[in-house]
Structures are given as C-alpha cells and as structure tokens.
Scaffold this motif. Structure first.
Motif, PDB file in Angstrom:
ATOM      1  N   VAL A  33     -46.288-111.590-103.137  1.00 27.03           N
ATOM      2  CA  VAL A  33     -46.551-110.898-101.870  1.00 27.03           C
ATOM      3  C   VAL A  33     -47.280-111.804-100.881  1.00 27.03           C
ATOM      4  CG1 VAL A  33     -47.744-108.944-100.786  1.00 27.03           C
ATOM      5  CG2 VAL A  33     -46.590-108.640-102.988  1.00 27.03           C
ATOM      6  N   ASP A  91     -49.101-105.532 -94.811  1.00 27.40           N
ATOM      7  CA  ASP A  91     -47.882-106.329 -94.719  1.00 27.40           C
ATOM      8  C   ASP A  91     -48.149-107.827 -94.689  1.00 27.40           C
ATOM      9  OD1 ASP A  91     -46.441-104.017 -94.663  1.00 27.40           O
ATOM     10  OD2 ASP A  91     -46.273-103.933 -92.489  1.00 27.40           O
ATOM     11  N   HIS A  92     -49.274-108.209 -94.120  1.00 30.69           N
ATOM     12  CA  HIS A  92     -49.505-109.636 -93.928  1.00 30.69           C
ATOM     13  C   HIS A  92     -50.794-110.058 -94.630  1.00 30.69           C
ATOM     14  CE1 HIS A  92     -46.120-109.660 -91.206  1.00 30.69           C
ATOM     15  NE2 HIS A  92     -46.668-108.678 -90.515  1.00 30.69           N
ATOM     16  N   ARG A 160     -36.288-104.762-108.270  1.00 34.35           N
ATOM     17  CA  ARG A 160     -35.929-106.038-107.652  1.00 34.35           C
ATOM     18  C   ARG A 160     -34.440-106.098-107.305  1.00 34.35           C
ATOM     19  NH1 ARG A 160     -38.108-109.044-111.174  1.00 34.35           N
ATOM     20  NH2 ARG A 160     -40.093-109.370-110.080  1.00 34.35           N
ATOM     21  N   SER A 164     -35.282-105.889-101.544  1.00 34.71           N
ATOM     22  CA  SER A 164     -35.341-107.331-101.286  1.00 34.71           C
ATOM     23  C   SER A 164     -36.744-107.814-100.925  1.00 34.71           C
ATOM     24  CB  SER A 164     -34.366-107.700-100.157  1.00 34.71           C
ATOM     25  OG  SER A 164     -34.682-106.975 -98.970  1.00 34.71           O
ATOM     26  N   GLU A 165     -37.516-107.010-100.215  1.00 29.21           N
ATOM     27  CA  GLU A 165     -38.835-107.432 -99.766  1.00 29.21           C
ATOM     28  C   GLU A 165     -39.867-107.249-100.879  1.00 29.21           C
ATOM     29  OE1 GLU A 165     -40.143-105.848 -96.100  1.00 29.21           O
ATOM     30  OE2 GLU A 165     -38.240-106.179 -95.059  1.00 29.21           O
ATOM     31  N   SER A 166     -40.622-108.299-101.140  1.00 26.70           N
ATOM     32  CA  SER A 166     -41.592-108.280-102.240  1.00 26.70           C
ATOM     33  C   SER A 166     -42.656-107.214-102.049  1.00 26.70           C
ATOM     34  CB  SER A 166     -42.250-109.655-102.383  1.00 26.70           C
ATOM     35  OG  SER A 166     -41.312-110.620-102.787  1.00 26.70           O
ATOM     36  N   GLN A 168     -42.537-104.335-100.540  1.00 22.92           N
ATOM     37  CA  GLN A 168     -42.023-103.004-100.860  1.00 22.92           C
ATOM     38  C   GLN A 168     -41.782-102.863-102.358  1.00 22.92           C
ATOM     39  OE1 GLN A 168     -38.535-102.349 -98.474  1.00 22.92           O
ATOM     40  NE2 GLN A 168     -39.715-101.712 -96.671  1.00 22.92           N
TER      41      GLN A 168
END
Length: 203
Positions: A33, A91-92, A160, A164-166, A168
C-alpha cells in the motif's frame, strides 16, 4: 471439565490465529500500500517487539489483580482496532507516528493474547493433566494457525484476482477480518458468561 478445557483450547486457537493473521498481513500491506522498503519494514517489526514488551509489563500488573480474563478481552479488542485501522487507511501518505502506534498496538496484542490465553488455560486445566494438555495446546494452536493462514492467503488471492488497487484489496481483506473478529468477540463474551473459564483454582 475436559469438555470445558477443549472449548477454551479451540477458542484460544481461533483468537491467536486471527491475531497472527492481522499482524502478519499488516507487514505485507506496508509494502503493497505505502511502498515501505524492507529495511524500514524491519524497523516496524522491531516496534512490534517493543509493543510486546509493554504488554508483558501491563499484563503482569493487571493479572495480579484480576487474572487473565479481562486481558484476553482487552487484547482481542485491540486486535479488532488494528484491523479497523487497515479498513479505513488513507489513500496516500500516512504519518509515520500513526503507523508506529498501530504497530505498537499490534505487538502488544500479539504478546498479550499469547500469555493471557495460556495463563487462563493453565487455570482451568486439571493440575494433574497440565503437562500433557499444555503440549497438546501448543501443537493444536500452531496447527490451527497454519490452517487459518492458508485460509487468509486464499481470501487474499481471491481479492487480488478481482481488485487491482492494493489499498482497496487490503481494505476489503481487513473488513472481512474485522467482521470475523467481532463475531469471535461475541463468542468470547458468551463463553465467559456461561462460566467457560472458571477461576475456581485460584479464587
């Protein structure tokens, strides 16, 4: 009494396995992440050890007054809070202080649950059978933990393949874990209220 011991043994295995899964995957999530490199991840593992040391002193103080029962509940709630953190991860970038606190909590819950469940187990097991039961307890919890780890890996693999987004991916994974943790926490209270971990040997 043997039936009571078996029930508590199963409950302990579930508690310890779920805690281990929460803590182990959190290290992986650091990399996936937030892109934390291995050398920094190692520091967070050391931080977890620090949390375990803190838990050891805390457990010793509390158990002398109340026994291990409240500690099992406190540390398991801490495990649920750790999972909840990963459900709602930003998210960041996240301040390192927040990560440090959550890994201290994770280390504390890991050590705290290991010691408090075993302490409670020794209290409810017949004294003349304590050695044999203790050996079986260790083997059973270890084997159960392996099964839970495989199940957790299967869930991660499934997520997985669909996400696709880690961020999430791990958010959903920990959401599933959090639901399971809450259910187990309710079972702990039910077990406790039915006298499943009587302290007759020490009270």
């Amino acid at each position: 009494r043997d039936k009571k011991v078996r029930k508590f043994m199963l409950l302990s295995a579930v508690v310890l396995s779920l805690n281990s899964l929460v803590i182990t995957v959190s290290i992986i999530a650091l990399d996936k992440v937030y892109g934390v490199v291995s050398s920094v991840a190692l520091i967070f593992i050391i931080i977890q050890v620090l949390g375990g040391i803190i838990a050891s002193y805390f457990s010793r103080f509390v158990s002398e007054h109340t026994g291990p029962q409240p500690l099992i509940i406190i540390y398991f709630i801490g495990t649920a809070l750790t999972a909840a953190f990963w459900v709602f991860i930003p998210d960041h970038n996240i301040p390192y202080f927040n990560l440090i606190m959550i890994f201290i909590l994770g280390g504390a819950t890991s050590t705290g649950l290991t010691t408090s469940t075993f302490h409670q187990f020794l209290m409810i097991v017949p004294q003349e059978k304590s050695v044999g039961y203790s050996l079986f307890y260790s083997v059973f919890c270890g084997a159960f933990g392996g099964v839970v780890t495989l199940m957790g890996s299967a869930v991660l693999w499934f997520l997985r393949s669909n996400i696709s987004e880690s961020i999430q991916l791990y958010s959903y994974f920990y959401l599933i874990l959090l639901v399971v943790l809450i259910i187990v926490l309710l079972l702990i209270f039910i077990f406790k209220n039915k006298g499943g971990w009587s302290l007759s040997k020490v009270m």
